[in-house]
Design a protein around this motif. Structure first.
Motif, short mmCIF file in Angstrom:
data_model
loop_
_atom_site.label_atom_id
_atom_site.label_comp_id
_atom_site.label_asym_id
_atom_site.label_seq_id
_atom_site.Cartn_x
_atom_site.Cartn_y
_atom_site.Cartn_z
N VAL A 160 -43.86 -6.85 52.18
CA VAL A 160 -42.87 -7.80 52.66
C VAL A 160 -41.94 -8.14 51.51
N LEU A 161 -40.67 -8.20 51.80
CA LEU A 161 -39.65 -8.60 50.83
C LEU A 161 -38.90 -9.77 51.43
N ARG A 162 -38.66 -10.82 50.66
CA ARG A 162 -37.92 -11.99 51.14
C ARG A 162 -36.74 -12.22 50.21
N ASP A 163 -35.58 -12.55 50.82
CA ASP A 163 -34.38 -12.75 50.00
C ASP A 163 -33.26 -13.34 50.85
N CYS A 164 -32.13 -13.56 50.21
CA CYS A 164 -30.91 -13.92 50.92
C CYS A 164 -30.39 -12.64 51.58
N ALA A 165 -29.87 -12.76 52.78
CA ALA A 165 -29.31 -11.58 53.45
C ALA A 165 -28.03 -11.16 52.73
N PRO A 166 -27.83 -9.86 52.50
CA PRO A 166 -26.61 -9.42 51.80
C PRO A 166 -25.38 -9.58 52.70
N GLN A 167 -24.55 -10.56 52.39
CA GLN A 167 -23.35 -10.83 53.16
C GLN A 167 -22.09 -10.84 52.30
N GLN A 168 -22.24 -10.65 51.00
CA GLN A 168 -21.11 -10.69 50.09
C GLN A 168 -20.29 -9.41 50.17
N ASN A 169 -18.99 -9.57 50.33
CA ASN A 169 -18.08 -8.43 50.35
C ASN A 169 -17.02 -8.64 49.28
N ASN A 170 -17.01 -7.76 48.28
CA ASN A 170 -16.01 -7.82 47.20
C ASN A 170 -14.94 -6.77 47.46
N TYR A 171 -13.69 -7.14 47.28
CA TYR A 171 -12.60 -6.19 47.46
C TYR A 171 -11.42 -6.58 46.58
N GLN A 172 -10.54 -5.62 46.34
CA GLN A 172 -9.34 -5.84 45.53
C GLN A 172 -8.20 -6.27 46.45
N SER A 173 -7.43 -7.26 45.99
CA SER A 173 -6.29 -7.74 46.75
C SER A 173 -5.07 -7.80 45.82
N TYR A 174 -3.94 -7.32 46.32
CA TYR A 174 -2.72 -7.33 45.53
C TYR A 174 -1.88 -8.53 45.96
N ASP A 175 -1.52 -9.40 45.02
CA ASP A 175 -0.78 -10.60 45.36
C ASP A 175 0.73 -10.47 45.10
N GLY A 176 1.20 -9.25 44.90
CA GLY A 176 2.62 -9.02 44.64
C GLY A 176 2.93 -8.74 43.19
N THR A 177 2.03 -9.20 42.31
CA THR A 177 2.24 -8.96 40.87
C THR A 177 1.04 -8.27 40.22
N GLN A 178 -0.14 -8.53 40.73
CA GLN A 178 -1.34 -7.92 40.14
C GLN A 178 -2.47 -7.84 41.15
N TRP A 179 -3.44 -6.97 40.84
CA TRP A 179 -4.62 -6.83 41.67
C TRP A 179 -5.65 -7.87 41.22
N LYS A 180 -6.32 -8.50 42.19
CA LYS A 180 -7.35 -9.48 41.89
C LYS A 180 -8.57 -9.21 42.76
N MET A 181 -9.73 -9.45 42.19
CA MET A 181 -10.98 -9.29 42.93
C MET A 181 -11.17 -10.50 43.83
N LYS A 182 -11.43 -10.25 45.09
CA LYS A 182 -11.69 -11.30 46.07
C LYS A 182 -13.13 -11.15 46.57
N THR A 183 -13.76 -12.26 46.90
CA THR A 183 -15.10 -12.25 47.44
C THR A 183 -15.10 -13.07 48.72
#
Length: 147
Positions: free
Chosen positions: A57-80
């Motif tokens: 048996v393994l117990r933990d938080c369910a993996p729900q985190q999604n990381n992606y890159q987002s461009y805000d017009g001037t630079q790319w930023k990591m979003k979660t």
């Protein structure tokens, strides 16, 4: 949620390792799920020779985190973001992936410390030896690498 591992974490990890084979529902196993709204309990069984079965048996938080890159017009930023609709409460068996893959059940719940219940498929009171589980996982990894 409760959090415990099947095998000890790497010595390089800064986390304290709590093994599921010693799980007692105490506060030592509690963790805050920063990027999750569900708790998870994964139960598996792997039949071995001579009728023996390895259970874990393994117990933990369910993996729900999604990381992606987002461009805000001037630079790319990591979003979660937290994918809140990815799971449904309840238990669901996984699909078999081969002859010697373990039978696995995933249970998801959204209550405080809700993943502390005993495995729903537990049919005996045998405790899984942590070294046997590590051996089985390594054997499965090796078998899959042969494909």
């Amino acid at each position: 949620c409760y959090r415990c591992f099947i095998h000890p974490q790497s010595p390089k990890s800064n986390e304290t390792t709590q093994l599921c084979s010693h799980f007692d529902g105490s506060s030592l196993y509690e963790t805050d799920c920063k990027y999750s709204t569900f708790c998870m309990k994964r139960t598996f069984e792997l039949p071995l020779q001579k009728g023996k079965v390895v259970r874990g048996v393994l117990r933990d938080c369910a993996p729900q985190q999604n990381n992606y890159q987002s461009y805000d017009g001037t630079q790319w930023k990591m979003k979660t973001v937290i994918e809140e609709t990815i799971y449904v409460e309840g238990c669901h068996p996984s699909e078999p992936q081969g002859v010697k893959t373990p039978s696995t059940e995933y249970c998801y719940c959204s209550g405080n410390l809700c993943n502390g219940a005993k495995p729903s498929r537990e049919t005996s009171h045998h405790h899984t030896d942590a070294m046997a589980v590590i051996f089985v996982f390594n054997a499965m990894k090796y078998i899959r690498s042969l494909r």
